[in-house]
Design an enzyme around this catalytic site. Structure first.
Site, PDB file in Angstrom:
ATOM      1  N   GLU A 122       0.818  -1.269   0.038  1.00 28.00           N
ATOM      2  CA  GLU A 122       0.132   0.033  -0.045  1.00 28.00           C
ATOM      3  C   GLU A 122       0.800   1.189  -0.104  1.00 28.00           C
ATOM      4  OE1 GLU A 122      -2.725   0.497   3.214  1.00 28.00           O
ATOM      5  OE2 GLU A 122      -3.302   2.412   2.531  1.00 28.00           O
ATOM      6  N   ARG A 181       5.695 -12.872   9.063  1.00 23.65           N
ATOM      7  CA  ARG A 181       6.389 -11.659   8.743  1.00 23.65           C
ATOM      8  C   ARG A 181       7.788 -11.331   9.515  1.00 23.65           C
ATOM      9  NH1 ARG A 181       2.586  -7.659   8.284  1.00 23.65           N
ATOM     10  NH2 ARG A 181       3.760  -5.774   8.958  1.00 23.65           N
ATOM     11  N   LYS A 226       4.630   1.025   8.724  1.00 23.65           N
ATOM     12  CA  LYS A 226       4.651   2.204   8.222  1.00 23.65           C
ATOM     13  C   LYS A 226       3.956   3.149   8.869  1.00 23.65           C
ATOM     14  CE  LYS A 226       3.725   0.106   4.195  1.00 23.65           C
ATOM     15  NZ  LYS A 226       2.165   0.096   3.494  1.00 23.65           N
TER      16      LYS A 226
HETATM   17  P1  ATP Z   1       2.713  -1.974   7.557  1.00 21.42           P
HETATM   18  O1  ATP Z   1       2.272  -2.220   8.650  1.00 21.42           O
HETATM   19  O2  ATP Z   1       4.478  -1.674   7.557  1.00 21.42           O
HETATM   20  O3  ATP Z   1       2.238  -0.911   6.633  1.00 21.42           O
HETATM   21  P2  ATP Z   1       1.748  -3.749   5.667  1.00 21.42           P
HETATM   22  O4  ATP Z   1       1.581  -5.253   6.074  1.00 21.42           O
HETATM   23  O5  ATP Z   1       0.434  -2.959   5.871  1.00 21.42           O
HETATM   24  O6  ATP Z   1       3.014  -3.171   6.437  1.00 21.42           O
HETATM   25  P3  ATP Z   1       1.876  -3.542   2.622  1.00 21.42           P
HETATM   26  O7  ATP Z   1       2.449  -2.385   2.181  1.00 21.42           O
HETATM   27  O8  ATP Z   1       0.280  -3.651   2.694  1.00 21.42           O
HETATM   28  O9  ATP Z   1       2.487  -3.696   4.199  1.00 21.42           O
HETATM   29  O10 ATP Z   1       2.325  -4.890   2.386  1.00 21.42           O
HETATM   30  C1  ATP Z   1       3.271  -5.289   1.389  1.00 21.42           C
HETATM   31  C2  ATP Z   1       3.502  -6.506   1.314  1.00 21.42           C
HETATM   32  O11 ATP Z   1       4.528  -6.699   2.325  1.00 21.42           O
HETATM   33  C3  ATP Z   1       2.648  -7.522   1.980  1.00 21.42           C
HETATM   34  O12 ATP Z   1       2.347  -8.669   1.013  1.00 21.42           O
HETATM   35  C4  ATP Z   1       2.978  -7.811   3.286  1.00 21.42           C
HETATM   36  O13 ATP Z   1       2.591  -9.078   3.689  1.00 21.42           O
HETATM   37  C5  ATP Z   1       4.513  -7.784   3.091  1.00 21.42           C
HETATM   38  N1  ATP Z   1       5.184  -7.252   4.500  1.00 21.42           N
HETATM   39  C6  ATP Z   1       4.837  -5.989   5.077  1.00 21.42           C
HETATM   40  N2  ATP Z   1       5.375  -6.229   6.218  1.00 21.42           N
HETATM   41  C7  ATP Z   1       6.300  -7.225   6.391  1.00 21.42           C
HETATM   42  C8  ATP Z   1       7.360  -8.109   7.213  1.00 21.42           C
HETATM   43  N3  ATP Z   1       7.411  -7.279   8.394  1.00 21.42           N
HETATM   44  N4  ATP Z   1       7.786  -9.004   6.959  1.00 21.42           N
HETATM   45  C9  ATP Z   1       7.321  -9.714   5.734  1.00 21.42           C
HETATM   46  N5  ATP Z   1       6.550  -9.112   4.886  1.00 21.42           N
HETATM   47  C10 ATP Z   1       5.884  -7.910   5.129  1.00 21.42           C
HETATM   48 MG    MG Z   2      -0.812  -1.769   5.940  1.00 20.96          MG
END
Ligand code: ATP
Ligand code: MG
Length: 752
Positions: free
Chosen positions: A31, A258, A268
């Site tokens: 995102e 994760r 983020k």
């Molecule tokens: P954040 O909470 O940091 O915003 P998110 O999961 O909302 O992370 P997205 O931008 O929606 O992040 O995710 C993009 C991809 O990266 C998704 O497939 C998510 O599962 C993966 N991802 C995000 N954080 C991690 C992590 N700590 N380890 C592995 N993969 C991750």
């Molecule tokens: Mg998110």
């Protein structure tokens, strides 16, 4: 590709073999609401890595369904990160917003099938009707609207005839489903907001659960790989595609754990708080765990990819020690970068018996002699050394310059202190010394014994530079908020002195400043007038070696490091050790630090090999052997241990398969060292099996919630840090047996 396949690659291979898909198509779907962090690097490495291993394709897709948080600058940052890591998304970057019309049409189809309805209860009612983990929910009165009425209302929603929150579109699934996510999940909500790409064309936006599976389908994705927190969303994913009758080949969702790293936060949203709050200089502040931060600090992409490879892909969440990442960068740079001299805290030394100046040849790669590259350094009457490389009242074990003890100037001569000059406040401002003309490095015939060599620069040619020394952003291993920030995470040294070759020749942008660590010319602030260097990482892990539990002040640990850092002191490995080391690093993919410990210790390596015969889990076994078993073997022989290598393998097996948590494993291990009982028996007798069943965990959470009304209130008023408090209480109540991830999810749900 490594020989031992992870579970995702195993699935992909089987799917290709069975002909389920002709081509592997994965996607990385961030995102665009912030800069990507090291967790995203893991996801990028997995998705792009799998695609490339099987000659498939990985799409870069911006999951832009939330108009209020997203921005093009984040899109650029995401592209930049993927590119920097060396991956190629092909011609187009995809955007979920490009599918809004198609997704809308699918919603209409669902309404026409009576599989979706417009609901108009308010948020609170909706929550009440949803039920609890133990109680089925109820459908709202609006669920009985006719198809025509739903079509009409949905169209009006789209046309902007309602306010935010007035109506939502929900899937008609099952309000009694055990998986609460399946209790008529939301598909669309009203948001009168400008979208950074779609503009004002839409005022309804699809929810993740509806948009994601359809975007995957539209793009022809085969394997939709995401993190574990989406496990329960998988049922919705499948329901949507099945109900719409979308034909094979269609995508399936697979989850992995994760990445979490200690001493930092990894979301983020939390990182945005630091940026907005001015706690860091921006998303690319070198202390940030963002890819942009690592890049600016001087990390190489190889080190980050190597780290992602080392941590592997698993189904169980775990916290990785940041020391492992630091190890990876050190390991990478050690082989690559030139070694030069920089004095961070200069102390003047006047060589009384020397006039004029002379050039000395100095190799850039003194540790790796066949590698070519050298520069000239100037020796002259006036030089600078590091202030703490001189000590008037040296403690025992101090190997550097003292009034009694000579020292070698790296690449140069041995000097002896003759006089210490002080100012009126008793600060040392200068050392008067003599050099020994016959002691030049490489042709030393002086016979003088010294215990170390120190860095130095000539005052005639040294250049003043700014050095930014970074430390961990948080001083707490598991930070929860701003109060855990490390107040000493940035130290700016304005007038360090560096040898001129570093600036003029620039043999590489990264250097080892001898005895100090690895440094990188800051890609943004560096100018010829004001050269700026970032400290990437120290030469040794100065955190992990601490014996007492309180973090030492940085200066103290730095001195410690210096003391043991006499050049070339590490003993070479024997041939047998080298063979083991190579096997561990190359075949078993252990990191070099662990491999080094194992290879050099016969007791440990033979114990490890035995355990490995029982269970093919090289990394987990290596960890327990080098940490826990090693402690036991310190003053014992293998046959004196109460437990056996087979039992250690059993213990790791029940951790790997999720029977017990790794926290409980520590407890079981302690028991094994005393009793020698089989781990499975200990777990049985003591009832230590991990509890993942929501119906058991849920009442415990309810109890904690009832007992802490004040904290519930604070939480609801916005103090979300307290989530950790509730989770902690529940874990405590269950003696650490509750599955933390399940607890987390349930607590979050209940407090919503
Ligand atoms: P954040 O909470 O940091 O915003 P998110 O999961 O909302 O992370 P997205 O931008 O929606 O992040 O995710 C993009 C991809 O990266 C998704 O497939 C998510 O599962 C993966 N991802 C995000 N954080 C991690 C992590 N700590 N380890 C592995 N993969 C991750
Ligand atoms: Mg998110």
């Amino acid at each position: 590709m490594s020989e031992k396949k992870d579970f995702l690659r195993t699935i992909v291979e089987e799917d290709l073999k069975s002909g389920k898909y002709k081509e592997v198509v994965t996607r990385f779907p961030p995102e665009p609401n912030g800069f990507p962090h090291i967790g995203h690097a893991k996801s990028i490495a997995i998705n792009f890595g799998i695609a490339s291993d099987y000659q498939g394709h990985c799409n870069l897709r911006m999951d832009d369904t939330n108009p209020t948080k997203e921005d093009t600058k984040y899109v650029e940052a995401l592209k930049d990160a993927v590119q920097w890591l060396g991956f190629d998304w092909g011609e187009n970057v995809y955007f979920t917003s490009d599918y809004f019309t198609q997704i809308y049409d699918y919603a209409i189809q669902l309404i026409k099938m009576d599989k979706a309805y417009v609901d108009s209860v308010d948020e609170e009612q909706m929550r009440e009707l949803r039920g609890t983990v133990t109680q089925a929910g109820k459908r709202s009165e609006f669920a009985s609207r006719s198809i025509e009425e739903n079509l009409d209302l949905f169209e009006k929603m789209k046309n902007g005839e309602f306010k935010d929150g007035e109506h939502v579109l929900r899937a008609k699934i099952d309000m009694g489903a055990a998986n609460m996510k399946m209790r008529d999940p939301l598909l669309y909500r009203i948001r009168h907001a400008h979208h950074f790409r779609a503009g004002d064309a839409w005022c309804i936006y699809p929810m993740y659960d509806f948009a994601h599976c359809l975007s995957d389908y539209i793009e022809g994705v085969s394997h939709s790989i995401c993190t574990l927190e989406f496990e329960n969303n998988r049922d919705i994913y499948n329901w949507v595609l099945n109900t719409l009758g979308l034909e094979a080949p269609r995508p399936y969702q697979h989850e992995f754990a994760r990445l979490g790293i200690n001493y930092t936060v990894m979301s983020k949203r939390k990182l945005l708080e630091l940026v907005d709050g001015g706690q860091v200089s921006g998303w690319d502040d070198p202390r940030m765990p963002t890819i942009a931060g690592y890049k600016r600090r001087g990390y190489t992409k190889e080190s980050i990819l190597n780290f992602c490879d080392q941590i592997g892909i698993a189904k169980a969440n775990s916290m990785v020690d940041v020391a492992q990442l630091e190890f990876c960068i050190r390991d990478d740079l050690n082989k690559k970068v030139p070694r030069v001299m920089c004095v961070l805290d200069p102390l003047k030394v006047t060589i009384e018996n020397y006039e004029g100046s002379e050039e000395i040849d100095a190799s850039y790669y003194p540790h790796d002699v066949p590698k070519e590259g050298e520069r000239k350094i100037l020796f002259s009457k006036e030089i600078y050394i590091e202030r703490d490389d001189f000590n008037e009242n040296p403690p025992k074990g101090y190997f550097r310059l003292t009034p009694e003890q000579p020292v070698r100037l790296r690449h140069g001569f041995i000097i002896t202190c003759k006089e210490v000059i002080k100012d009126t406040e008793d600060n040392i401002i200068e050392i008067k010394a003599q050099y020994h003309p016959d002691s030049k490095s490489g042709s030393d015939t002086s016979g003088i014994k010294v215990k170390s060599a120190i860095q130095w620069v000539s005052s005639k040619e040294a250049k003043e530079v700014e050095v930014r020394v970074y430390d961990r952003l948080y001083s707490n291993e598991a930070p929860t908020g701003l109060e855990d920030l490390n107040t000493n995470s940035l130290q700016v040294i304005k007038n360090a002195l560096i040898e001129p070759a570093v600036i003029l020749e620039k043999p590489d942008e990264r250097f080892q400043f001898e005895r100090q660590g690895y440094f990188y010319a800051d890609p943004i602030d560096y100018t010829d007038e004001k050269p700026v260097f970032n400290k990437i990482v120290g030469l040794k892990d100065s955190w992990g070696k601490k014996t007492d539990d309180k973090p030492k002040v940085k200066e103290a640990s730095k001195k410690q490091v210096n003391k043991v850092q006499v050049v070339g002191e590490v003993a070479a490995m024997t041939n047998e050790q080298q063979v083991l080391f190579d096997k561990y690093t190359k075949e078993l993919k252990l990191n070099s630090e662990v491999s080094n410990i194992l290879a050099r210790d016969e007791k440990l390596s033979s114990f490890y090999e035995e355990a490995l015969n029982e269970l093919n889990s090289p990394i987990a076994l290596a960890n327990i052997v080098t940490n826990d078993v090693a402690k036991e073997l310190k003053d014992k022989e293998i046959n004196e241990l109460k437990f056996t290598s087979v039992q250690i393998a059993q213990l790791i097996k029940i951790v790997d398969d999720g029977t017990i948590s790794s926290k409980i494993a520590k407890q079981v291990f302690e028991d094994m060292t005393q009793s020698g009982t089989n781990p499975t028996k200990i777990v049985e007798d003591k009832g230590l099996v991990q509890i993942s069943d929501p119906s058991i965990i849920s009442p415990i959470i309810d109890e904690v919630i009832v007992k802490n009304p004040d904290n519930v209130e604070k939480f609801k008023a916005g103090n979300t840090k307290l989530l950790g408090f509730f989770v902690g209480q529940v874990l405590k109540t269950t003696g650490g047996k509750a599955n933390p991830q399940v607890v987390n999810e349930l607590v979050a749900q209940k407090l919503k």
